[in-house]
Design an enzyme around this catalytic site. Structure first.
Site, mmCIF file in Angstrom:
data_model
loop_
_atom_site.group_PDB
_atom_site.id
_atom_site.type_symbol
_atom_site.label_atom_id
_atom_site.label_comp_id
_atom_site.label_asym_id
_atom_site.label_seq_id
_atom_site.Cartn_x
_atom_site.Cartn_y
_atom_site.Cartn_z
ATOM 1 N N SER A 171 0.519 5.188 -0.251
ATOM 2 C CA SER A 171 0.654 6.513 -0.084
ATOM 3 C C SER A 171 1.557 6.694 1.021
ATOM 4 O O SER A 171 2.680 6.507 0.834
ATOM 5 C CB SER A 171 -0.913 6.759 0.610
ATOM 6 O OG SER A 171 -1.400 8.283 0.308
ATOM 7 N N ASP A 228 -3.175 9.640 -10.569
ATOM 8 C CA ASP A 228 -2.715 9.907 -9.373
ATOM 9 C C ASP A 228 -1.902 11.075 -9.276
ATOM 10 O O ASP A 228 -0.993 10.902 -9.356
ATOM 11 C CB ASP A 228 -2.558 8.786 -8.685
ATOM 12 C CG ASP A 228 -2.012 8.547 -7.125
ATOM 13 O OD1 ASP A 228 -2.451 9.402 -6.888
ATOM 14 O OD2 ASP A 228 -1.831 7.695 -6.404
ATOM 15 N N HIS A 281 -6.085 7.549 -6.385
ATOM 16 C CA HIS A 281 -4.909 7.023 -5.585
ATOM 17 C C HIS A 281 -5.218 5.619 -5.099
ATOM 18 O O HIS A 281 -4.960 5.314 -4.295
ATOM 19 C CB HIS A 281 -4.841 8.026 -4.512
ATOM 20 C CG HIS A 281 -3.693 8.041 -3.631
ATOM 21 N ND1 HIS A 281 -2.650 7.389 -3.817
ATOM 22 C CD2 HIS A 281 -3.626 8.157 -2.061
ATOM 23 C CE1 HIS A 281 -1.729 7.993 -3.186
ATOM 24 N NE2 HIS A 281 -2.474 7.884 -1.833
#
Length: 304
Positions: A171, A228, A281
């Protein structure tokens, strides 16, 4: 926290889909996907180190073993600065793992929300092509850490007689990790060994993406899980572009993974609708779960 997510969700909805010209070794964005030609065990090892950056309770548990890696050093608390863990790994060398967004920290969230493209930091600007732009918030996250990272990587390379350096992130940690990967390759003796980035947002403009391809394209391994939405922001409409050759796990959390050649491959993740939640995610990457809320602490290698 709310501001960062709201802006990111809006921009994710507006992301554009198109092909792009790329550097010679990176193949074409219209090429069909191929089997992943990499050592998959190294992805799993990298994933567990990425997950451990979310585990504050073990942050200074030096000597902690995760797979073939031993925790050497930690900086950052996830609030003022992103946490970075350094490990000695049999397979990865000195591994630099960088924490993703801490959604309870306004400063961490703001790294995701500061979307303006800016010039590279003065510490490494001279090494990059003229016209390179990177996202302001991601670069701020990196410059908060860069001096500590370089000092301690040099220290442990010497102490452990190790030339290999691997960068890992998830991320926001993946975005910071891409900047770190390129910087380490440009400014650190022996350069970069490998980079494993999970759920990577776009970080820079096409000049940056092309330079990444040229300099570390054969060392960079980045992964998208399912639908995602995070890898679709910031949008290309704002001048951002991914580097080449990502691995797409689809369906999410499965063992069905392929390598998609070129930048912004037209057959890959952008062919399916995004799901604007964090389930994919914070999903399972090569048998290991990564995520601030869904992942395990202490991190667990494999099991899925």
């Amino acid at each position: 926290m709310i501001l960062g997510r709201t802006i990111s969700l809006f921009l994710g909805c507006s992301a554009l889909v198109s092909g792009a010209l790329i550097e010679h070794h990176a193949a074409s964005s219209t090429d069909q996907p191929v089997d992943v030609p990499y050592n998959l065990d190294m992805f799993s090892q990298a994933a567990v180190l990425a997950q451990e950056t979310y585990c504050g309770e073990q942050a200074h548990d030096y000597g902690l073993k995760l797979g073939d890696a031993t925790l050497l050093w930690t900086a950052g608390d996830g609030n003022v600065r992103q946490r970075v863990n350094l490990y000695q790994s049999d397979s990865l060398g000195i591994a630099v793992a960088i924490q993703g967004t801490n959604t309870s920290s306004l400063r961490s969230d703001l790294h995701d929300a500061q979307l303006r493209p800016v010039d590279p930091d003065s510490r490494y600007r001279r090494f990059l092509p003229q016209g390179t732009k990177v996202m302001n918030g991601f670069q701020k996250g990196y410059t908060d850490l860069v001096d500590d990272i370089f000092d301690h990587v040099k220290k442990f390379k010497q102490e452990k007689n190790e030339s290999r350096v691997t960068v890992i992130g998830h991320s926001l940690g993946a975005a910071i990790g891409l900047l770190a990967s390129l910087d380490i390759n440009l400014r650190l003796e022996d350069g970069l060994f490998k980079s494993y980035l999970f759920g990577l947002p776009r970080v820079g403009n096409p000049i940056f993406a092309n330079f990444v391809d040229r300099k570390i394209g054969d060392k960079l391994h980045w992964v998208v899980n399912g639908r995602d939405w995070v890898p679709t922001v910031p949008p290309r409409a704002l001048g951002y572009q991914h580097p080449s050759n990502y691995v797409w796990i689809y369906p999410a959390n499965s063992t069905n993974w392929k390598l998609y050649p070129g930048q912004e491959n037209v057959h890959g993740m952008l062919t399916v609708a995004r799901e604007f939640n964090f389930d994919d995610h914070e999903g399972i990457y090569f048998h290991t779960q990564i995520g601030a809320s869904l992942g395990k602490c202490p991190a667990v290698l494999g099991g899925y």
